[in-house]
Write an enzyme that holds these catalytic residues in place. Sequence first.
Site, PDB file in Angstrom:
ATOM      1  N   ARG A 172      54.778  33.315  53.125  1.00  0.00           N
ATOM      2  CA  ARG A 172      55.677  32.422  52.873  1.00  0.00           C
ATOM      3  C   ARG A 172      56.946  32.886  52.400  1.00  0.00           C
ATOM      4  NH1 ARG A 172      53.885  29.288  47.765  1.00  0.00           N
ATOM      5  NH2 ARG A 172      52.649  31.422  47.644  1.00  0.00           N
ATOM      6  N   ARG A 248      42.003  50.661  51.522  1.00  0.00           N
ATOM      7  CA  ARG A 248      42.940  51.252  50.830  1.00  0.00           C
ATOM      8  C   ARG A 248      42.255  51.788  49.479  1.00  0.00           C
ATOM      9  NH1 ARG A 248      46.850  54.196  53.126  1.00  0.00           N
ATOM     10  NH2 ARG A 248      48.100  53.939  51.373  1.00  0.00           N
ATOM     11  N   ARG A 278      53.067  51.331  41.153  1.00  0.00           N
ATOM     12  CA  ARG A 278      53.385  50.723  39.958  1.00  0.00           C
ATOM     13  C   ARG A 278      52.729  51.359  38.783  1.00  0.00           C
ATOM     14  NH1 ARG A 278      49.586  45.412  40.423  1.00  0.00           N
ATOM     15  NH2 ARG A 278      47.641  46.359  40.451  1.00  0.00           N
ATOM     16  N   TYR A 347      39.891  40.438  50.984  1.00  0.00           N
ATOM     17  CA  TYR A 347      40.480  40.542  49.716  1.00  0.00           C
ATOM     18  C   TYR A 347      40.262  39.161  49.130  1.00  0.00           C
ATOM     19  CZ  TYR A 347      43.102  40.296  45.584  1.00  0.00           C
ATOM     20  OH  TYR A 347      43.534  40.150  44.187  1.00  0.00           O
TER      21      TYR A 347
HETATM   22  C1  FAD Z   1      43.339  46.551  42.466  1.00  0.00           C
HETATM   23  C2  FAD Z   1      42.951  45.202  42.464  1.00  0.00           C
HETATM   24  C3  FAD Z   1      43.432  44.065  41.481  1.00  0.00           C
HETATM   25  C4  FAD Z   1      42.828  42.923  41.472  1.00  0.00           C
HETATM   26  N1  FAD Z   1      43.437  42.084  40.646  1.00  0.00           N
HETATM   27  C5  FAD Z   1      43.137  40.615  40.401  1.00  0.00           C
HETATM   28  C6  FAD Z   1      43.764  39.878  39.762  1.00  0.00           C
HETATM   29  O1  FAD Z   1      44.789  40.094  39.239  1.00  0.00           O
HETATM   30  N2  FAD Z   1      43.290  38.478  39.748  1.00  0.00           N
HETATM   31  C7  FAD Z   1      42.303  37.989  40.506  1.00  0.00           C
HETATM   32  O2  FAD Z   1      42.018  36.698  40.425  1.00  0.00           O
HETATM   33  N3  FAD Z   1      41.497  38.935  41.320  1.00  0.00           N
HETATM   34  C8  FAD Z   1      41.924  40.174  41.358  1.00  0.00           C
HETATM   35  N4  FAD Z   1      41.405  41.180  42.121  1.00  0.00           N
HETATM   36  C9  FAD Z   1      40.058  40.788  42.932  1.00  0.00           C
HETATM   37  C10 FAD Z   1      38.763  41.104  42.084  1.00  0.00           C
HETATM   38  O3  FAD Z   1      38.503  42.405  41.613  1.00  0.00           O
HETATM   39  C11 FAD Z   1      37.530  40.511  43.058  1.00  0.00           C
HETATM   40  O4  FAD Z   1      37.605  39.111  42.974  1.00  0.00           O
HETATM   41  C12 FAD Z   1      35.959  40.758  42.248  1.00  0.00           C
HETATM   42  O5  FAD Z   1      36.045  42.116  41.993  1.00  0.00           O
HETATM   43  C13 FAD Z   1      35.271  40.577  43.449  1.00  0.00           C
HETATM   44  O6  FAD Z   1      33.826  40.523  42.841  1.00  0.00           O
HETATM   45  P1  FAD Z   1      32.624  41.090  43.674  1.00  0.00           P
HETATM   46  O7  FAD Z   1      31.360  41.114  42.756  1.00  0.00           O
HETATM   47  O8  FAD Z   1      32.657  40.190  45.025  1.00  0.00           O
HETATM   48  O9  FAD Z   1      32.769  42.689  43.798  1.00  0.00           O
HETATM   49  P2  FAD Z   1      32.951  43.887  43.221  1.00  0.00           P
HETATM   50  O10 FAD Z   1      33.861  43.549  41.846  1.00  0.00           O
HETATM   51  O11 FAD Z   1      33.501  45.030  43.869  1.00  0.00           O
HETATM   52  O12 FAD Z   1      31.393  44.230  42.869  1.00  0.00           O
HETATM   53  C14 FAD Z   1      30.619  44.647  43.606  1.00  0.00           C
HETATM   54  C15 FAD Z   1      29.488  45.574  42.963  1.00  0.00           C
HETATM   55  O13 FAD Z   1      28.467  46.031  43.686  1.00  0.00           O
HETATM   56  C16 FAD Z   1      28.110  47.535  43.794  1.00  0.00           C
HETATM   57  N5  FAD Z   1      27.409  47.999  44.742  1.00  0.00           N
HETATM   58  C17 FAD Z   1      27.836  48.207  46.082  1.00  0.00           C
HETATM   59  N6  FAD Z   1      27.130  48.412  46.914  1.00  0.00           N
HETATM   60  C18 FAD Z   1      25.808  48.776  46.180  1.00  0.00           C
HETATM   61  C19 FAD Z   1      24.687  49.192  46.482  1.00  0.00           C
HETATM   62  N7  FAD Z   1      24.297  49.532  47.759  1.00  0.00           N
HETATM   63  N8  FAD Z   1      23.572  49.185  45.401  1.00  0.00           N
HETATM   64  C20 FAD Z   1      24.122  48.917  44.282  1.00  0.00           C
HETATM   65  N9  FAD Z   1      25.059  48.579  43.825  1.00  0.00           N
HETATM   66  C21 FAD Z   1      26.291  48.296  44.945  1.00  0.00           C
HETATM   67  C22 FAD Z   1      29.457  48.027  43.207  1.00  0.00           C
HETATM   68  O14 FAD Z   1      29.508  49.278  42.760  1.00  0.00           O
HETATM   69  C23 FAD Z   1      30.218  46.927  42.635  1.00  0.00           C
HETATM   70  O15 FAD Z   1      29.886  47.254  41.107  1.00  0.00           O
HETATM   71  C24 FAD Z   1      41.790  42.359  42.231  1.00  0.00           C
HETATM   72  C25 FAD Z   1      41.047  43.518  43.211  1.00  0.00           C
HETATM   73  C26 FAD Z   1      41.683  44.852  42.974  1.00  0.00           C
HETATM   74  C27 FAD Z   1      41.128  45.584  44.031  1.00  0.00           C
END
Ligand code: FAD
Length: 382
Positions: A172, A248, A278, A347
Amino acid sequence: MTNIAIVGAGLSGAVLARELAESGYHPRVFDNRSHVAGNCHTERDHESGVMVHKYGPHIFHTDNERVWQYLNRFTKFMPYTNRVKTTSQGQVFSLPINLHTINQFFGKTFSPSEAKDFLESQADLTIEDPQTFEEQALRFVGPDLYEAFFKGYTQKQWGCSPTKLPSSILKRLPVRFNYDDNYFFHRYQGMPKDGYTAMIEKILDHENIDVNLEYYFNREQSTQFDHVFYSGPIDGYFNFQLGRLGYRTLDFKEIRAEGDYQGCAVMNYGDESVPYTRIAEHKYFSPWEEHNKSICFAEYSRECEEGGIPYYPIRLIEEQEMLKQYVELANSEQKVSFVGRLGTYRYLDMDVTIDEALSAAEQFISLRQSNQSIPAFFVTPQ
Ligand SMILES: Cc1cc2nc3c(=O)[nH]c(=O)nc-3n(C[C@H](O)[C@H](O)[C@H](O)COP(=O)(O)OP(=O)(O)OC[C@H]3O[C@@H](n4cnc5c(N)ncnc54)[C@H](O)[C@@H]3O)c2cc1C
């Protein structure tokens, strides 16, 4: 009893575990890290007392009523409005680009409609069908704003020229013709009072949930369970047999200061000559707390290598091809569902992650009740 493993104690794993536990299942949760909360993990820094977002700043924002109500069961949200500044070409500007940014940048006092007309005169209208990020930005805002606010930042963030990135990244017009500098448009925005980790610990705090930390779960272990929800990286599950999906990663350089370091939560750096993208000053993420000392982190973005922490999926053409093949493998795997940002190589903001986990749990429970098979994906990655 149905034996369920949930891999990952981030938001995806925690919400799934809670929903299944409340429906009478006894899920076992595994995470290779020493803490729950995945990438949303927060912890108090001992020296300054500041709540630190260990894997980068996380600001909760949503329009999704169900998700907002759900999270409010597990935490008190404190008011927080995300406002970002950027240092570029020797000056500090307000982001996202708004009327203040435009007036300051061009040394004008434009009204909204004057600013609109002016930007239209700057935009490169010879680009009829923008294909790349650069073409899209030039068409929207013209060369000066592109250079100052998009070019260097994007180059640093993605490690390649904006001429190589698809135009879809900048969907956008990234400009507001008023003085609104609230980064998000969503109805709800806030920070969990005691941090994200305390919130996720509470989600996981149920007598039917068994959490195992520092436990790396691999594919061979899947056979011991009736069903596995896998929120780890999809390519990692298959031992990278088709290659590694590009990500990344971020390096964080710690900066400590007395008092106030930069006067705001997030300062972007638009110039390519500054190596970081940042600096985040974490005490500003908890504005209701008071701290004399400060802790900040400068973020450096680079390609994720073996053993690195995957942050942002690079979804260029090669990755999409490889992803398709992993999706095929996943569809032929028995009794495993891939969920979350890593399991589906997307993402995902936190609110989307939670919404998808709630829906996945709902579907799982209903499919089990009617003895139907459980899909490898509740949301198929593309
Ligand atoms: C830099 C950054 C900034 C962000 N900022 C925002 C924000 O401001 N607002 C927002 O809404 N969202 C934000 N996000 C997105 C947010 O981080 C995600 O929505 C969220 O972390 C997703 O949760 P998840 O459980 O899917 O993954 P994750 O949080 O990655 O959890 C997955 C877990 O599984 C574990 N794991 C992986 N493989 C294995 C295995 N084989 N055995 C055991 N454990 C394992 C990992 O270690 C991890 O702890 C941001 C993301 C990033 C990268």
